[in-house]
Design a protein around this motif. Structure first.
Motif, PDB file in Angstrom:
ATOM      1  N   GLY A  61       0.803  -1.215   0.000  1.00 50.23           N
ATOM      2  CA  GLY A  61       0.000   0.000   0.000  1.00 50.23           C
ATOM      3  C   GLY A  61       0.833   1.261   0.000  1.00 50.23           C
ATOM      4  O   GLY A  61       1.896   1.332   0.620  1.00 50.23           O
ATOM      5  N   ILE A  62       0.344   2.267  -0.691  1.00 52.30           N
ATOM      6  CA  ILE A  62       1.063   3.534  -0.821  1.00 52.30           C
ATOM      7  C   ILE A  62       1.215   4.253   0.512  1.00 52.30           C
ATOM      8  O   ILE A  62       2.330   4.633   0.888  1.00 52.30           O
ATOM      9  CB  ILE A  62       0.371   4.437  -1.860  1.00 52.30           C
ATOM     10  N   SER A 108       4.953   6.900  -6.350  1.00 52.37           N
ATOM     11  CA  SER A 108       5.025   6.624  -4.914  1.00 52.37           C
ATOM     12  C   SER A 108       6.214   5.721  -4.628  1.00 52.37           C
ATOM     13  O   SER A 108       6.744   5.064  -5.532  1.00 52.37           O
ATOM     14  CB  SER A 108       3.744   5.934  -4.429  1.00 52.37           C
ATOM     15  N   PHE A 109       6.622   5.662  -3.359  1.00 50.45           N
ATOM     16  CA  PHE A 109       7.713   4.776  -2.987  1.00 50.45           C
ATOM     17  C   PHE A 109       7.303   3.320  -3.139  1.00 50.45           C
ATOM     18  O   PHE A 109       8.111   2.457  -3.494  1.00 50.45           O
ATOM     19  CB  PHE A 109       8.165   5.037  -1.549  1.00 50.45           C
ATOM     20  N   TYR A 110       6.030   3.025  -2.855  1.00 46.99           N
ATOM     21  CA  TYR A 110       5.528   1.658  -3.043  1.00 46.99           C
ATOM     22  C   TYR A 110       5.689   1.232  -4.497  1.00 46.99           C
ATOM     23  O   TYR A 110       6.205   0.140  -4.786  1.00 46.99           O
ATOM     24  CB  TYR A 110       4.060   1.577  -2.635  1.00 46.99           C
ATOM     25  N   VAL A 167     -14.605   8.051   0.845  1.00 37.67           N
ATOM     26  CA  VAL A 167     -14.107   7.939  -0.520  1.00 37.67           C
ATOM     27  C   VAL A 167     -13.086   9.046  -0.752  1.00 37.67           C
ATOM     28  O   VAL A 167     -13.371  10.224  -0.496  1.00 37.67           O
ATOM     29  CB  VAL A 167     -15.260   8.058  -1.532  1.00 37.67           C
ATOM     30  N   ASN A 168     -11.885   8.666  -1.230  1.00 37.09           N
ATOM     31  CA  ASN A 168     -10.864   9.664  -1.535  1.00 37.09           C
ATOM     32  C   ASN A 168     -11.215  10.406  -2.820  1.00 37.09           C
ATOM     33  O   ASN A 168     -11.585   9.779  -3.827  1.00 37.09           O
ATOM     34  CB  ASN A 168      -9.495   8.997  -1.688  1.00 37.09           C
ATOM     35  N   SER A 234      -7.817  14.477  -0.039  1.00 39.80           N
ATOM     36  CA  SER A 234      -6.950  13.315   0.160  1.00 39.80           C
ATOM     37  C   SER A 234      -5.772  13.329  -0.810  1.00 39.80           C
ATOM     38  O   SER A 234      -5.905  13.696  -1.979  1.00 39.80           O
ATOM     39  CB  SER A 234      -7.742  12.019  -0.037  1.00 39.80           C
ATOM     40  N   GLU A 235      -4.608  12.909  -0.293  1.00 36.22           N
ATOM     41  CA  GLU A 235      -3.418  12.813  -1.136  1.00 36.22           C
ATOM     42  C   GLU A 235      -3.245  11.408  -1.705  1.00 36.22           C
ATOM     43  O   GLU A 235      -2.253  11.107  -2.361  1.00 36.22           O
ATOM     44  CB  GLU A 235      -2.168  13.188  -0.338  1.00 36.22           C
ATOM     45  N   TRP A 236      -4.218  10.517  -1.449  1.00 32.62           N
ATOM     46  CA  TRP A 236      -4.085   9.109  -1.861  1.00 32.62           C
ATOM     47  C   TRP A 236      -5.048   8.752  -2.994  1.00 32.62           C
ATOM     48  O   TRP A 236      -5.520   7.631  -3.075  1.00 32.62           O
ATOM     49  CB  TRP A 236      -4.326   8.176  -0.671  1.00 32.62           C
ATOM     50  N   ILE A 237      -5.294   9.677  -3.885  1.00 34.12           N
ATOM     51  CA  ILE A 237      -6.204   9.408  -4.994  1.00 34.12           C
ATOM     52  C   ILE A 237      -5.523   8.562  -6.061  1.00 34.12           C
ATOM     53  O   ILE A 237      -6.103   7.644  -6.616  1.00 34.12           O
ATOM     54  CB  ILE A 237      -6.726  10.720  -5.606  1.00 34.12           C
ATOM     55  N   GLY A 238      -4.270   8.845  -6.348  1.00 29.53           N
ATOM     56  CA  GLY A 238      -3.517   8.076  -7.337  1.00 29.53           C
ATOM     57  C   GLY A 238      -3.924   8.406  -8.758  1.00 29.53           C
ATOM     58  O   GLY A 238      -4.591   9.408  -9.022  1.00 29.53           O
ATOM     59  N   VAL A 239      -3.518   7.534  -9.686  1.00 30.65           N
ATOM     60  CA  VAL A 239      -3.850   7.756 -11.096  1.00 30.65           C
ATOM     61  C   VAL A 239      -5.353   7.585 -11.282  1.00 30.65           C
ATOM     62  O   VAL A 239      -6.022   6.892 -10.519  1.00 30.65           O
ATOM     63  CB  VAL A 239      -3.086   6.775 -12.008  1.00 30.65           C
TER      64      VAL A 239
END
Length: 268
Positions: A61-62, A108-110, A167-168, A234-239
């Motif tokens: 996980g990120i 991300s580092f992940y 929900v992000n 949220s900063e965890w939305i991603g692509v």
């Protein structure tokens, strides 16, 4: 037929499911290794003879990787390089659990840590190693879902606790979701495909998923249609879109998913 397989991370979510799947299919007896023991090399070289390795152990996980980069480096990069090189030295076939996130290593580092594992697998394969790299899509279902930190598990946990589903963003980002039972089938096919990389395409990452995308908000609505809150900061939305290309999985492994997240499988 394989008899003994080492499953690193065998006490984790996917690890528990793959060990159960392999035993139910009467394919192998498996020995799992807890990553905290840090004994991958010792277990491979000290008295055990393995027909194959499934390397699952990692910080997944990120957010988890970003919050503890030092440990993520140890678990996701250093340990992976060690076990790959040892498997190559002892000529043991290995299946490496990568991720769709590795397609975007700078995000991300992940993602970067999984990409590093893929690069090392490719380097060793050119030297004669037998490493199959599988890029997992978002996994759900099966045993131990409550221990997962992915979006489906979080939504289900919130529903069962009668709490709002968070929900992000606006939930418009789309993902490919694969049931863990399908994933276990794909891992087994990759593990037992053959004793050598007779097909050069097997040297490269193989996407494992359904080939279909579902938006995060649609997944949330599978659990509830009124108890949803949006974390638009949220900063965890991603692509915005991430989907498996299932062509090589079908062509090289004979794998196709059989479970759809829109069915009742989301509760299993």
């Amino acid at each position: 037929m394989m008899k003994y397989v080492l499953v690193t991370g065998g006490h984790g979510y996917i690890g528990r499911n793959i060990r159960d799947y392999l035993r139910r299919e009467h394919i192998i007896d498996s020995l799992s290794v807890d990553k905290k023991r840090n004994t991958y090399t010792e277990d491979i070289t000290d008295g055990y003879t393995f027909d194959g390795i499934v390397h699952l152990s990692a910080i997944s996980g990120i957010p988890q990787c970003e919050e503890n980069k030092e440990q993520a480096y140890i678990d996701n990069i250093a340990a992976t390089l060690t076990i790959m090189r040892t498997a190559h030295e002892y000529k043991i076939p290995l299946v490496f659990a990568s991720s769709q996130a590795a397609k975007h290593p700078n995000n991300s580092f992940y993602a970067f840590s999984k990409w590093i594992g893929e690069q090392e697998a490719f380097r060793l394969n050119r030297k004669g190693a037998n490493i199959r790299v599988l890029r997992f899509s978002n996994v759900y279902g099966g045993m131990g879902w409550e221990e997962k930190t992915n979006v489906v598990a979080k939504f289900r946990q919130a529903m069962e606790a009668d709490e709002p589903i968070i929900v992000n963003g606006e939930g418009l980002q789309k993902r490919d979701f694969i049931h863990v039972h399908d994933l276990c089938k794909a891992i087994t096919l990759a593990l037992t495909y053959g004793t050598s990389l007779t097909n050069p395409k097997l040297m490269y990452p193989i996407d494992i998923g359904t080939g279909n995308m579902v938006s995060i908000i649609d997944v949330a609505k599978m659990f509830t249609d009124h108890h949803i809150e949006y974390d638009k900061e949220s900063e965890w939305i991603g692509v915005m879109e991430n989907v498996a290309d299932t062509t090589q999985a079908k062509e090289l492994l004979g794998f196709e998913s059989s479970i759809d997240i829109s069915s009742e499988s989301i509760y299993l």
